[in-house]
Design a protein around this motif. Structure first.
Motif, PDB file in Angstrom:
ATOM      1  N   VAL A  38       0.833  -1.205   0.000  1.00 61.32           N
ATOM      2  CA  VAL A  38       0.000   0.000   0.000  1.00 61.32           C
ATOM      3  C   VAL A  38       0.867   1.253   0.000  1.00 61.32           C
ATOM      4  O   VAL A  38       0.680   2.161  -0.819  1.00 61.32           O
ATOM      5  N   PHE A  39       1.828   1.330   0.894  1.00 60.02           N
ATOM      6  CA  PHE A  39       2.631   2.540   1.018  1.00 60.02           C
ATOM      7  C   PHE A  39       3.642   2.707  -0.110  1.00 60.02           C
ATOM      8  O   PHE A  39       4.177   3.805  -0.293  1.00 60.02           O
ATOM      9  N   SER A  40       3.910   1.654  -0.855  1.00 58.88           N
ATOM     10  CA  SER A  40       4.783   1.805  -2.020  1.00 58.88           C
ATOM     11  C   SER A  40       4.122   2.649  -3.101  1.00 58.88           C
ATOM     12  O   SER A  40       4.795   3.137  -4.006  1.00 58.88           O
ATOM     13  N   LYS A  41       2.812   2.851  -2.987  1.00 53.97           N
ATOM     14  CA  LYS A  41       2.068   3.661  -3.953  1.00 53.97           C
ATOM     15  C   LYS A  41       1.978   5.120  -3.526  1.00 53.97           C
ATOM     16  O   LYS A  41       1.368   5.939  -4.213  1.00 53.97           O
ATOM     17  N   VAL A  42       2.546   5.452  -2.358  1.00 48.20           N
ATOM     18  CA  VAL A  42       2.437   6.807  -1.821  1.00 48.20           C
ATOM     19  C   VAL A  42       3.676   7.627  -2.166  1.00 48.20           C
ATOM     20  O   VAL A  42       4.813   7.185  -1.953  1.00 48.20           O
ATOM     21  N   LEU A  43       3.448   8.828  -2.695  1.00 49.58           N
ATOM     22  CA  LEU A  43       4.517   9.787  -2.926  1.00 49.58           C
ATOM     23  C   LEU A  43       4.515  10.754  -1.737  1.00 49.58           C
ATOM     24  O   LEU A  43       3.624  11.592  -1.599  1.00 49.58           O
ATOM     25  N   PHE A  44       5.501  10.597  -0.849  1.00 52.40           N
ATOM     26  CA  PHE A  44       5.588  11.418   0.351  1.00 52.40           C
ATOM     27  C   PHE A  44       6.302  12.735   0.044  1.00 52.40           C
ATOM     28  O   PHE A  44       7.268  12.756  -0.725  1.00 52.40           O
ATOM     29  N   SER A  45       5.839  13.818   0.655  1.00 51.74           N
ATOM     30  CA  SER A  45       6.459  15.120   0.407  1.00 51.74           C
ATOM     31  C   SER A  45       6.589  15.906   1.706  1.00 51.74           C
ATOM     32  O   SER A  45       5.925  15.617   2.704  1.00 51.74           O
ATOM     33  N   ASP A  46       7.438  16.942   1.673  1.00 53.24           N
ATOM     34  CA  ASP A  46       7.613  17.766   2.861  1.00 53.24           C
ATOM     35  C   ASP A  46       8.504  18.948   2.503  1.00 53.24           C
ATOM     36  O   ASP A  46       9.209  18.927   1.486  1.00 53.24           O
ATOM     37  N   GLU A  47       8.449  19.984   3.341  1.00 50.87           N
ATOM     38  CA  GLU A  47       9.390  21.092   3.241  1.00 50.87           C
ATOM     39  C   GLU A  47      10.324  21.043   4.443  1.00 50.87           C
ATOM     40  O   GLU A  47       9.946  20.589   5.524  1.00 50.87           O
ATOM     41  N   SER A  48      11.544  21.525   4.249  1.00 57.43           N
ATOM     42  CA  SER A  48      12.504  21.565   5.356  1.00 57.43           C
ATOM     43  C   SER A  48      13.400  22.787   5.209  1.00 57.43           C
ATOM     44  O   SER A  48      13.727  23.200   4.093  1.00 57.43           O
ATOM     45  N   VAL A  86      13.370  24.170   1.439  1.00 55.60           N
ATOM     46  CA  VAL A  86      13.410  23.208   0.338  1.00 55.60           C
ATOM     47  C   VAL A  86      12.182  22.310   0.379  1.00 55.60           C
ATOM     48  O   VAL A  86      11.759  21.861   1.444  1.00 55.60           O
ATOM     49  N   TRP A  87      11.605  22.067  -0.799  1.00 60.72           N
ATOM     50  CA  TRP A  87      10.523  21.081  -0.934  1.00 60.72           C
ATOM     51  C   TRP A  87      11.093  19.864  -1.645  1.00 60.72           C
ATOM     52  O   TRP A  87      11.888  19.983  -2.597  1.00 60.72           O
ATOM     53  N   GLY A  88      10.679  18.681  -1.179  1.00 65.13           N
ATOM     54  CA  GLY A  88      11.126  17.452  -1.830  1.00 65.13           C
ATOM     55  C   GLY A  88      10.077  16.368  -1.726  1.00 65.13           C
ATOM     56  O   GLY A  88       9.108  16.482  -0.961  1.00 65.13           O
ATOM     57  N   ALA A  89      10.257  15.312  -2.509  1.00 66.21           N
ATOM     58  CA  ALA A  89       9.329  14.181  -2.492  1.00 66.21           C
ATOM     59  C   ALA A  89      10.111  12.889  -2.648  1.00 66.21           C
ATOM     60  O   ALA A  89      11.190  12.860  -3.266  1.00 66.21           O
ATOM     61  N   MET A  90       9.567  11.809  -2.069  1.00 70.00           N
ATOM     62  CA  MET A  90      10.212  10.505  -2.166  1.00 70.00           C
ATOM     63  C   MET A  90       9.163   9.406  -2.177  1.00 70.00           C
ATOM     64  O   MET A  90       8.038   9.586  -1.708  1.00 70.00           O
ATOM     65  N   SER A  91       9.547   8.274  -2.727  1.00 72.72           N
ATOM     66  CA  SER A  91       8.711   7.072  -2.702  1.00 72.72           C
ATOM     67  C   SER A  91       9.617   5.877  -2.468  1.00 72.72           C
ATOM     68  O   SER A  91      10.827   6.035  -2.281  1.00 72.72           O
ATOM     69  N   ALA A  92       9.053   4.689  -2.536  1.00 72.39           N
ATOM     70  CA  ALA A  92       9.860   3.483  -2.377  1.00 72.39           C
ATOM     71  C   ALA A  92      10.877   3.339  -3.501  1.00 72.39           C
ATOM     72  O   ALA A  92      11.853   2.603  -3.370  1.00 72.39           O
ATOM     73  N   ALA A  93      10.663   4.051  -4.616  1.00 70.49           N
ATOM     74  CA  ALA A  93      11.542   3.930  -5.783  1.00 70.49           C
ATOM     75  C   ALA A  93      12.682   4.936  -5.787  1.00 70.49           C
ATOM     76  O   ALA A  93      13.585   4.842  -6.619  1.00 70.49           O
ATOM     77  N   GLY A  94      12.659   5.922  -4.870  1.00 69.40           N
ATOM     78  CA  GLY A  94      13.723   6.913  -4.857  1.00 69.40           C
ATOM     79  C   GLY A  94      13.207   8.305  -4.552  1.00 69.40           C
ATOM     80  O   GLY A  94      12.112   8.470  -4.010  1.00 69.40           O
ATOM     81  N   VAL A  95      13.997   9.312  -4.924  1.00 65.07           N
ATOM     82  CA  VAL A  95      13.639  10.708  -4.649  1.00 65.07           C
ATOM     83  C   VAL A  95      13.375  11.455  -5.945  1.00 65.07           C
ATOM     84  O   VAL A  95      13.872  11.094  -7.005  1.00 65.07           O
ATOM     85  N   GLY A  96      12.575  12.519  -5.823  1.00 65.52           N
ATOM     86  CA  GLY A  96      12.299  13.390  -6.958  1.00 65.52           C
ATOM     87  C   GLY A  96      13.170  14.628  -6.907  1.00 65.52           C
ATOM     88  O   GLY A  96      13.987  14.797  -5.990  1.00 65.52           O
ATOM     89  N   HIS A 135       0.877  15.005   1.718  1.00 68.36           N
ATOM     90  CA  HIS A 135       1.442  16.238   2.262  1.00 68.36           C
ATOM     91  C   HIS A 135       0.734  16.540   3.578  1.00 68.36           C
ATOM     92  O   HIS A 135      -0.299  15.948   3.895  1.00 68.36           O
ATOM     93  N   ASP A 136       1.299  17.456   4.354  1.00 67.90           N
ATOM     94  CA  ASP A 136       0.688  17.760   5.648  1.00 67.90           C
ATOM     95  C   ASP A 136      -0.430  18.782   5.477  1.00 67.90           C
ATOM     96  O   ASP A 136      -0.815  19.133   4.355  1.00 67.90           O
ATOM     97  N   LEU A 137      -0.933  19.278   6.598  1.00 59.97           N
ATOM     98  CA  LEU A 137      -2.094  20.158   6.554  1.00 59.97           C
ATOM     99  C   LEU A 137      -1.720  21.636   6.687  1.00 59.97           C
ATOM    100  O   LEU A 137      -2.481  22.420   7.264  1.00 59.97           O
ATOM    101  N   ALA A 138      -0.583  22.027   6.142  1.00 59.28           N
ATOM    102  CA  ALA A 138      -0.211  23.444   6.114  1.00 59.28           C
ATOM    103  C   ALA A 138      -1.296  24.219   5.359  1.00 59.28           C
ATOM    104  O   ALA A 138      -1.948  23.676   4.459  1.00 59.28           O
ATOM    105  N   PRO A 139      -1.524  25.481   5.702  1.00 63.86           N
ATOM    106  CA  PRO A 139      -2.601  26.245   5.061  1.00 63.86           C
ATOM    107  C   PRO A 139      -2.567  26.224   3.543  1.00 63.86           C
ATOM    108  O   PRO A 139      -3.617  26.087   2.900  1.00 63.86           O
ATOM    109  N   ALA A 140      -1.384  26.352   2.945  1.00 65.23           N
ATOM    110  CA  ALA A 140      -1.292  26.338   1.479  1.00 65.23           C
ATOM    111  C   ALA A 140      -1.677  24.976   0.912  1.00 65.23           C
ATOM    112  O   ALA A 140      -2.202  24.884  -0.203  1.00 65.23           O
TER     113      ALA A 140
END
Length: 232
Positions: A38-48, A86-96, A135-140
């Motif tokens: 299930v989670f291999s289908k998720v594209l996770f993102s975040d800012e740091s 910085v904004w970035g994204a990752m999945s089980a296959a690697g990073v964007g 993504h998280d629940l930031a206002p934007a």
């Protein structure tokens, strides 16, 4: 057992999905494999945020008795060091690809990030396969216009809790990058950006796969800790 629950993007409002308990429970390797799948289908993102101070920590000098206050043994500090978001994204296959954010992020600028960085990340990591975006629940992120953007693009969004300690595996990648910056010791903003990009590019698909494989354990740990911090 936990399942990814999705709704059609054709429904009113932004497309949503969620992590929630299923009426059935299971155990053993089959349960873990199901969650990992299930989670291999998720594209996770975040800012740091990355500060110049990361590259200047840990400086030491040899000094003799009585030299403690001498200028050659001291180094000035900056109260508000230069930094980049910085904004970035990752999945089980690697990073964007990374996006270096200029100024504050509002709904309009966030949708530009989605258009020019999230979609290329999804193309690189999933090709023509379906995926779910996190993504998280930031206002934007939670703005109505952003929800419409996802609906218009037919992208399903993971229903993410408002407070999600230790759940997003991309936090581990940010930590890897920041630890490498301590060795790189950048002295200018351009050097900082270059060091961030180099460290991000060095992250392997194997590292990402291991982090995604930890999701079942992360969820169980957060539940056991009742939302308090865990080892993740």
């Amino acid at each position: 057992m936990f399942l990814l629950q999705t709704q059609s993007t054709a429904s009113a409002g932004p497309p949503r999905s969620g992590i929630g308990p299923s009426p059935q429970s299971s155990s053993g390797s089959g349960h873990l494999f199901s969650l990992c799948s299930v989670f291999s289908k998720v594209l996770f993102s975040d800012e740091s945020k990355f500060c110049m101070s990361f590259g200047n920590q840990g400086a030491r000098v040899w000094r003799k008795t009585g030299e403690k206050e001498m200028s050659k043994c001291l180094k000035s500090s900056v109260k508000y060091p230069q930094s980049v978001m910085v904004w970035g994204a990752m999945s089980a296959a690697g990073v964007g690809p990374l996006c270096f954010i200029k100024g504050r992020v509002n709904a309009a600028s966030y949708q530009e990030i989605l258009e020019h960085f999230m979609l290329p990340s999804a193309e690189k990591l999933y090709g023509d396969e379906d995926f779910v975006f996190q993504h998280d629940l930031a206002p934007a992120h939670s703005a109505k216009t952003t929800g419409k953007w996802f609906t218009d693009h037919g992208i399903t969004v993971l229903n993410w809790p408002a407070n999600s300690p230790d759940l997003n595996p991309i936090e581990n990648l940010w930590d890897i990058v920041k630890r490498k910056l301590r060795d790189a010791r950048p002295n200018t903003l351009d050097e900082l950006k270059a060091a961030i990009e180099a460290s991000w590019a060095s992250i392997t698909p194997q590292q990402c796969h291991r982090l995604i494989a930890s999701m079942p354990r992360r969820i169980e740990a957060v539940i056991s800790a009742k939302g308090f911090p865990t080892k993740y």
